[in-house]
Design a protein around this motif. Structure first.
Motif, PDB file in Angstrom:
ATOM      1  N   GLY A 130       0.786  -1.224   0.000  1.00 31.87           N
ATOM      2  CA  GLY A 130       0.000   0.000   0.000  1.00 31.87           C
ATOM      3  C   GLY A 130       0.818   1.274   0.000  1.00 31.87           C
ATOM      4  N   GLU A 131       1.971   1.267  -0.653  1.00 33.12           N
ATOM      5  CA  GLU A 131       2.836   2.450  -0.680  1.00 33.12           C
ATOM      6  C   GLU A 131       3.127   2.853  -2.125  1.00 33.12           C
ATOM      7  N   THR A 132       3.302   4.148  -2.342  1.00 31.80           N
ATOM      8  CA  THR A 132       3.624   4.655  -3.680  1.00 31.80           C
ATOM      9  C   THR A 132       5.140   4.794  -3.823  1.00 31.80           C
ATOM     10  N   PHE A 133       5.648   4.298  -4.942  1.00 34.67           N
ATOM     11  CA  PHE A 133       7.085   4.318  -5.207  1.00 34.67           C
ATOM     12  C   PHE A 133       7.362   5.120  -6.472  1.00 34.67           C
ATOM     13  N   THR A 134       8.517   5.759  -6.490  1.00 38.42           N
ATOM     14  CA  THR A 134       8.931   6.570  -7.635  1.00 38.42           C
ATOM     15  C   THR A 134      10.150   5.944  -8.290  1.00 38.42           C
ATOM     16  N   VAL A 135      10.079   5.803  -9.606  1.00 40.06           N
ATOM     17  CA  VAL A 135      11.179   5.249 -10.390  1.00 40.06           C
ATOM     18  C   VAL A 135      11.821   6.369 -11.193  1.00 40.06           C
ATOM     19  N   LYS A 136      13.146   6.457 -11.160  1.00 38.79           N
ATOM     20  CA  LYS A 136      13.866   7.430 -11.970  1.00 38.79           C
ATOM     21  C   LYS A 136      14.968   6.719 -12.734  1.00 38.79           C
ATOM     22  N   VAL A 137      15.010   6.987 -14.046  1.00 39.72           N
ATOM     23  CA  VAL A 137      16.030   6.403 -14.915  1.00 39.72           C
ATOM     24  C   VAL A 137      16.855   7.532 -15.500  1.00 39.72           C
ATOM     25  N   ASN A 138      18.170   7.414 -15.425  1.00 39.03           N
ATOM     26  CA  ASN A 138      19.071   8.421 -15.977  1.00 39.03           C
ATOM     27  C   ASN A 138      20.075   7.762 -16.895  1.00 39.03           C
ATOM     28  N   GLY A 139      20.166   8.273 -18.116  1.00 38.84           N
ATOM     29  CA  GLY A 139      21.144   7.762 -19.064  1.00 38.84           C
ATOM     30  C   GLY A 139      22.255   8.775 -19.278  1.00 38.84           C
ATOM     31  N   THR A 140      23.482   8.333 -19.354  1.00 33.67           N
ATOM     32  CA  THR A 140      24.620   9.217 -19.611  1.00 33.67           C
ATOM     33  C   THR A 140      25.541   8.590 -20.633  1.00 33.67           C
ATOM     34  N   ALA A 141      26.286   9.449 -21.337  1.00 30.60           N
ATOM     35  CA  ALA A 141      27.290   8.986 -22.297  1.00 30.60           C
ATOM     36  C   ALA A 141      28.428   9.988 -22.285  1.00 30.60           C
ATOM     37  N   SER A 142      29.625   9.527 -21.941  1.00 31.71           N
ATOM     38  CA  SER A 142      30.801  10.400 -21.843  1.00 31.71           C
ATOM     39  C   SER A 142      30.529  11.583 -20.921  1.00 31.71           C
ATOM     40  N   GLY A 143      29.782  11.329 -19.868  1.00 33.09           N
ATOM     41  CA  GLY A 143      29.510  12.372 -18.895  1.00 33.09           C
ATOM     42  C   GLY A 143      28.333  13.258 -19.232  1.00 33.09           C
ATOM     43  N   PHE A 153       4.274   4.146  -9.113  1.00 22.37           N
ATOM     44  CA  PHE A 153       3.299   3.055  -9.028  1.00 22.37           C
ATOM     45  C   PHE A 153       3.000   2.814  -7.555  1.00 22.37           C
ATOM     46  N   THR A 154       1.874   2.195  -7.292  1.00 25.14           N
ATOM     47  CA  THR A 154       1.452   1.929  -5.917  1.00 25.14           C
ATOM     48  C   THR A 154       1.227   0.431  -5.723  1.00 25.14           C
ATOM     49  N   THR A 155       1.811  -0.117  -4.678  1.00 20.51           N
ATOM     50  CA  THR A 155       1.674  -1.548  -4.413  1.00 20.51           C
ATOM     51  C   THR A 155       0.298  -1.877  -3.835  1.00 20.51           C
ATOM     52  N   MET A 156      -0.048  -3.132  -3.920  1.00 19.61           N
ATOM     53  CA  MET A 156      -1.328  -3.629  -3.425  1.00 19.61           C
ATOM     54  C   MET A 156      -1.410  -3.518  -1.903  1.00 19.61           C
ATOM     55  N   ALA A 157      -2.621  -3.502  -1.390  1.00 19.37           N
ATOM     56  CA  ALA A 157      -2.818  -3.548   0.058  1.00 19.37           C
ATOM     57  C   ALA A 157      -2.377  -4.915   0.579  1.00 19.37           C
ATOM     58  N   LYS A 158      -2.014  -4.994   1.852  1.00 17.72           N
ATOM     59  CA  LYS A 158      -1.578  -6.261   2.421  1.00 17.72           C
ATOM     60  C   LYS A 158      -2.690  -7.299   2.293  1.00 17.72           C
ATOM     61  N   PRO A 159      -2.391  -8.445   1.662  1.00 12.14           N
ATOM     62  CA  PRO A 159      -3.443  -9.456   1.473  1.00 12.14           C
ATOM     63  C   PRO A 159      -3.801 -10.134   2.788  1.00 12.14           C
ATOM     64  N   SER A 160      -5.011 -10.609   2.857  1.00 15.16           N
ATOM     65  CA  SER A 160      -5.467 -11.307   4.070  1.00 15.16           C
ATOM     66  C   SER A 160      -5.115 -12.791   4.021  1.00 15.16           C
ATOM     67  N   ASN A 161      -4.873 -13.329   2.820  1.00 11.84           N
ATOM     68  CA  ASN A 161      -4.553 -14.747   2.672  1.00 11.84           C
ATOM     69  C   ASN A 161      -3.047 -14.917   2.476  1.00 11.84           C
ATOM     70  N   LEU A 162      -2.371 -15.345   3.544  1.00  5.36           N
ATOM     71  CA  LEU A 162      -0.913 -15.485   3.510  1.00  5.36           C
ATOM     72  C   LEU A 162      -0.513 -16.923   3.799  1.00  5.36           C
TER      73      LEU A 162
END
Length: 416
Positions: A130-143, A153-162
């Motif tokens: 149940g948490e939102t995560f941020t993805v960052k991608v950085n590309g570089t070439a010769s500096g 994206f946000t993950t699912m709530a904690k499931p009740s069936n474990l």
């Protein structure tokens, strides 16, 4: 699933553009030289003020800012109800010089492994529910930065069936060379989910040995190497199943790790023909022991078993299992279980007179009181015993019978 930052797939790429720009500029210089009797303006110095040809050439030669060449492809930006063990996939024209970070709602970077060859990031453990995560991608070439992309994206709530996941072995245990690694599940795992479950169970042995997981049942999976464990091997295994889908809306409850080791090599071989047990330690015969096996009506099993448990003193009681005329209740010393059906190696002072000569047991491997104590003081859980020459083949599953199968048979029990 692509988001902003995807490079253009039409037109010319940056290198092609620069080549054409250079050719076009050269063409303007030659034209100027052919139509003017004076000094031709050069694109290198920008030409003189008010000279349109020179000024245009200078503008054409300046490259535009580089296009974005990276993108997050999965999970889709803004996705919700994402499983907690999701991988993050991305695209890059230059993966080797591309970095990726995932941060949680608190702004802290999440631990994970970046596979630049497959362009995927694997979380080290299940993400928080149940948490939102941020993805960052950085590309570089010769500096120089050649592109950036970000998504959330946000993950699912904690499931009740474990599903509970447990290991038979624990940290710091020392076991015999025939000991399988045993993982049990609190619920049956459907066949279609077992491959993913198995991929998340890793074994590291030092020294290294070839080995594989084998599904004993829908709720139990074992691991053994191709040959017996090498003596004194150090073993570390990791089961990362927290948040992993296990079918019908069930998910793994937790991860676990075990750090253990193998002891010396200690093997027992029993021949019904000679009615003797040969004991070897680290490849050298250290003892030959007379035995009495199961009588004709209750034969011992022929096959390779391992010691499952040890009891210094116990009671064998079959009064609730056998007809009254066959039932017995007997106190036993130095008992070492080798099958679930009740076959043990144990001291049997009542049969010492016929040990090495005649079979009189109910299926157990009888030895003298002295040899029972000697064996008991030296064996470990997982030490193998192979019995041969009886009329009853060992039934797979009647004990830890992993070594009663050939390597090719054992591999067939893998889900991968």
């Amino acid at each position: 699933m692509d988001i902003s930052g995807i490079r253009s797939t039409g037109g010319f790429g940056p290198r092609r553009w620069r080549t054409l720009a250079a050719v076009a500029a050269a063409g303007i210089v030659l034209l100027s030289a052919g139509c003017s009797g004076g000094r031709s303006p050069s694109w290198q110095d920008g030409g003189s003020a008010g000279d349109g040809a020179g000024s245009g050439a200078a503008q054409s030669a300046s490259p535009p800012p580089p296009e974005s060449t990276v993108a997050v492809t999965s999970p889709e930006s803004g996705a919700t109800d994402v499983i907690a063990v999701t991988d993050v996939k991305y695209k890059s024209e230059d993966p080797e010089n591309t970095s990726l970070t995932v941060t949680g709602a608190d702004g802290k970077e999440v631990d994970g492994t970046l596979d630049k060859d497959d362009q995927v990031w694997h979380p080290s453990s299940a993400l928080a529910y149940g948490e939102t995560f941020t993805v960052k991608v950085n590309g570089t070439a010769s500096g120089d930065k050649i592109g950036t992309a970000s998504s959330t994206f946000t993950t699912m709530a904690k499931p009740s069936n474990l599903v509970r996941v447990s290991s038979f072995l624990g940290d710091n245990q020392t076991v015999g060379v025939g000991m399988p690694l045993i993982i049990k599940f609190g619920r049956s795992i459907p066949e279609s989910y077992r491959d993913d479950v198995q991929r998340r169970m890793t074994v590291t042995a030092k020294p290294a040995q070839e080995g594989i997981w084998h599904w004993i049942s829908p709720t139990e999976v074992h691991y053994r190497p191709k040959e017996y464990w090498k003596p004194y091997t150090k073993i570390f295994y990791k089961v990362q199943l927290a948040g992993v889908p296990m079918g019908d809306g069930w998910y793994g409850r937790s991860d676990l790790t075990v750090d253990m080791k193998i002891g010396r090599s200690f093997t027992m071989t029993v021949s019904n023909k000679t009615k003797k047990m040969t004991v070897k330690q680290d490849g050298t015969t250290i003892k030959t022991i007379p035995v009495s096996l199961g009588k004709k009506s209750t034969p011992s099993s022929s096959g390779t078993m391992v010691i499952i448990e040890k009891k210094r003193h116990t009671v064998f009681d079959t009064t609730d299992e056998l007809p009254k005329e066959d039932a017995y209740r007997t106190e036993i010393d130095y008992a070492q279980r080798i099958t679930w059906s009740g076959q043990f190696i144990h001291a049997a002072p009542w049969s010492e007179g016929v040990q090495g000569k005649e079979n009189v047991s109910h299926g157990c491997v009888n030895v003298s009181m002295k040899m029972g104590e000697w064996l008991f003081s030296r064996t470990l859980m997982g030490d193998p015993i192979t019995v041969s020459g009886t009329d009853r083949p060992l039934q797979n599953g009647n004990g830890w019978t992993d070594w009663n199968m050939s390597w090719s048979e054992y591999k067939k029990g893998s889900a991968i």
